[in-house]
Design an enzyme around this catalytic site. Structure first.
Site, PDB file in Angstrom:
ATOM      1  N   ASN A 256       0.806  -1.222   0.000  1.00 35.56           N
ATOM      2  CA  ASN A 256       0.000   0.000   0.000  1.00 35.56           C
ATOM      3  C   ASN A 256       0.842   1.277   0.000  1.00 35.56           C
ATOM      4  O   ASN A 256       0.465   2.280  -0.608  1.00 35.56           O
ATOM      5  CB  ASN A 256      -0.979  -0.007   1.177  1.00 35.56           C
ATOM      6  CG  ASN A 256      -0.284  -0.099   2.518  1.00 35.56           C
ATOM      7  OD1 ASN A 256       0.758  -0.737   2.661  1.00 35.56           O
ATOM      8  ND2 ASN A 256      -0.862   0.533   3.527  1.00 35.56           N
TER       9      ASN A 256
ATOM     10  N   GLY B 180       2.533  -5.459   7.166  1.00 36.35           N
ATOM     11  CA  GLY B 180       1.517  -6.092   6.339  1.00 36.35           C
ATOM     12  C   GLY B 180       0.312  -6.478   7.165  1.00 36.35           C
ATOM     13  O   GLY B 180       0.058  -5.922   8.235  1.00 36.35           O
TER      14      GLY B 180
ATOM     15  N   GLU C  91       4.428  -4.780  12.142  1.00 38.91           N
ATOM     16  CA  GLU C  91       3.591  -3.603  11.933  1.00 38.91           C
ATOM     17  C   GLU C  91       2.391  -4.050  11.114  1.00 38.91           C
ATOM     18  O   GLU C  91       2.479  -4.215   9.895  1.00 38.91           O
ATOM     19  CB  GLU C  91       4.385  -2.497  11.220  1.00 38.91           C
ATOM     20  CG  GLU C  91       5.580  -1.985  12.009  1.00 38.91           C
ATOM     21  CD  GLU C  91       5.174  -1.328  13.322  1.00 38.91           C
ATOM     22  OE1 GLU C  91       4.019  -0.865  13.435  1.00 38.91           O
ATOM     23  OE2 GLU C  91       6.008  -1.277  14.243  1.00 38.91           O
TER      24      GLU C  91
ATOM     25  N   CYS D 177      -2.929   1.459   6.538  1.00 43.47           N
ATOM     26  CA  CYS D 177      -3.123   0.553   7.674  1.00 43.47           C
ATOM     27  C   CYS D 177      -3.760   1.241   8.865  1.00 43.47           C
ATOM     28  O   CYS D 177      -4.443   0.597   9.661  1.00 43.47           O
ATOM     29  CB  CYS D 177      -1.795  -0.089   8.074  1.00 43.47           C
ATOM     30  SG  CYS D 177      -0.512   1.095   8.535  1.00 43.47           S
TER      31      CYS D 177
ATOM     32  N   GLU E   2     -10.674  -5.926   8.466  1.00 46.78           N
ATOM     33  CA  GLU E   2     -10.147  -4.613   8.102  1.00 46.78           C
ATOM     34  C   GLU E   2     -10.554  -4.294   6.667  1.00 46.78           C
ATOM     35  O   GLU E   2     -10.386  -5.109   5.763  1.00 46.78           O
ATOM     36  CB  GLU E   2      -8.619  -4.604   8.232  1.00 46.78           C
ATOM     37  CG  GLU E   2      -8.000  -3.254   7.956  1.00 46.78           C
ATOM     38  CD  GLU E   2      -6.486  -3.255   8.109  1.00 46.78           C
ATOM     39  OE1 GLU E   2      -5.892  -2.174   8.034  1.00 46.78           O
ATOM     40  OE2 GLU E   2      -5.906  -4.349   8.302  1.00 46.78           O
TER      41      GLU E   2
END
Length: 460
Positions: free
Chosen positions: A116, A189, A211, A245, A335
């Site tokens: 992303n 990720g 993360e 994220c 998500e």
């Protein structure tokens, strides 16, 4: 691929053993090389991000390039201070002694990046790895292929692979790389892949920084400045078409202000992207067809309040507000990672807090309220990796704040000094004088237990 990565890793271990990476001057030189390499490739990087994600140049520069310059500059300013051995007090029991913390690099680090923010999120951890004195292997995301090749070329042209290397490939190549024994692993990720990375690391007892992501809530209380809240939420949510994220994942809006707030959000989205966001030069696209289909399917639940338009050929999904959703709906169970924003309501602040706490602990929490007491109440009764009061996602841009998750949203933190520490072992060393050698601790112990008890009572 395994043999190639294994050979690179072997060369990196040999180079690390030379001690070169531990020198302050060497670290500074490499950080400057990285900065200059990025500067000389700004246009190709933005072209790659446009091809992979449809990123507008402004978002590419702000979210992928400019933030790296800030990270590198901050590190260069403070690196000498961070590297210093830190003296700490020594208990009187160990008199005469001194104690200190030495910052020790791990050795060879593996950094796995996401798709992303495929440029920034592979190179920002590298800043910490270099600053801490490590060698590193980078694995950029294959889902952003143009950016992956750009990163690989930048690394190959800037550093020898016995120091820093980039290895491209897909899922199978990543599995093969994870079979190697690195000294630390840094992964950015999704939670599901994070578990796979942690499982692979456990086989070698390799320390990891994860993360990840999660459903970051945004609470809009009844005393919030609605126009400001709408702008800041829309910006944080729809930057990079929601593929962030720590983007707001769902809204909890006080019932008293729900309708005026939705009016402000609708006005804001039109002001940002026009009546047809598909034609806006400032709105990105979904990374690939699979993610497009996944996000589009989430719109089948609830009621579209604004947006909802899609174009599979362009991988375009409009900025979309969705009402009438429940915690049982799929859109509230995973998500979103896209430009959909579910809107739920609450009457009492405790109701919103309880709902947040029913879901896994998020990467970020955002609250819009002018009341210091209500702000403290939310912070005291919820848990998240980080967050903002009266803003969204901005905390990621502060080099003075740790950035990281908790629980399902990750472990460990980085940025600024926290990046240096993420790639360092805090090595505690006690240094004792030989001029005095207390006989109490040595055998035979007969007759000394009462003296020992008195001593510990005094010291305790």
């Amino acid at each position: 691929m395994t043999a190639n990565t294994g050979a690179i890793l072997e060369r990196q271990r040999a180079f690390f053993s030379s001690g070169k990476t531990r020198e302050h001057a060497f670290r500074v030189e490499q950080l400057r090389k990285l900065r200059d390499a990025i500067r000389s490739r700004e246009d190709p990087v933005m072209e790659a991000l446009k091809e992979d994600l449809g990123k507008p140049p402004f978002e590419s520069y702000a979210g992928e390039i400019g933030i790296l310059y800030l990270e590198i500059a901050h590190t260069l300013r403070h690196l000498n201070e961070w590297m210093k051995t830190r003296s700490v007090p020594t208990p009187i029991l160990h008199f005469p002694s001194t104690s200190a913390i030495h910052w020790q690099p791990y050795g060879a680090a593996l950094i796995i990046g996401p798709w992303n923010y495929p440029f920034q999120l592979i190179l920002a951890p590298l800043v910490g790895a270099i600053a801490a004195g490590n060698c590193a292997v980078l694995k950029p995301s294959e889902l952003a292929p143009r950016t992956s090749s750009t990163v690989a070329a930048l690394v190959a042209e800037t550093f020898p692979d016995d120091y820093i290397a980039a290895v491209e490939g897909g899922v199978e190549e990543t599995r093969e790389i994870l079979r190697e024994r690195f000294d630390t692993i840094f992964f950015t990720g999704g939670t599901a892949v994070g578990r796979i990375v942690m499982e692979a690391a456990a086989k070698h007892l390799t320390p990891v920084t994860l993360e990840l992501g999660g459903k970051s809530p945004t609470i809009v209380d009844r005393d919030a400045r609605l126009d400001c809240a709408a702008r800041r939420i829309a910006w944080g949510k729809f930057f990079n078409a929601g593929q962030t994220c720590l983007a707001p994942d769902y809204l909890l809006v006080h019932r008293d202000v729900r309708e005026p707030f939705l009016e402000e959000m609708t006005k804001t989205l039109r002001a940002f992207y026009g009546d047809d966001p598909r034609r806006s030069p400032d709105y990105a696209r979904i990374i690939n067809d699979r993610h497009f289909r996944r996000i589009a399917a989430l719109m089948e639940e609830g009621r579209i309040l604004h947006g909802g338009e899609t174009d599979p050929g362009e991988r375009y999904i409009a900025p979309t507000l969705i009402g009438n959703v429940t915690l049982e709906d799929l859109i509230m169970r995973e998500e979103i990672f896209g430009p959909l924003l579910p809107v739920l309501s609450f009457t009492e602040l405790d109701e919103a807090i309880d709902l947040v706490n029913r879901l896994p602990r998020p990467l970020a929490l955002y609250l819009f309220s002018e009341s210091a007491g209500r702000q403290e109440r939310v912070l005291a009764r919820t848990s998240s990796g980080g967050g903002c009061i009266n803003d969204t996602i901005s905390h990621v841009g502060s080099q003075e704040l740790p950035f990281g998750g908790i629980g399902d949203s990750g472990m460990g933190a980085y940025h600024g000094r926290y990046s240096f520490e993420a790639f360092s072992q805090a090595r505690g060393i006690l240094k004792r004088s030989t001029r005095i050698d207390m006989p109490l601790r040595y055998p035979p112990y007969r007759g000394r237990i009462s003296l020992l008890k008195r001593l510990f009572r005094i010291l305790g």
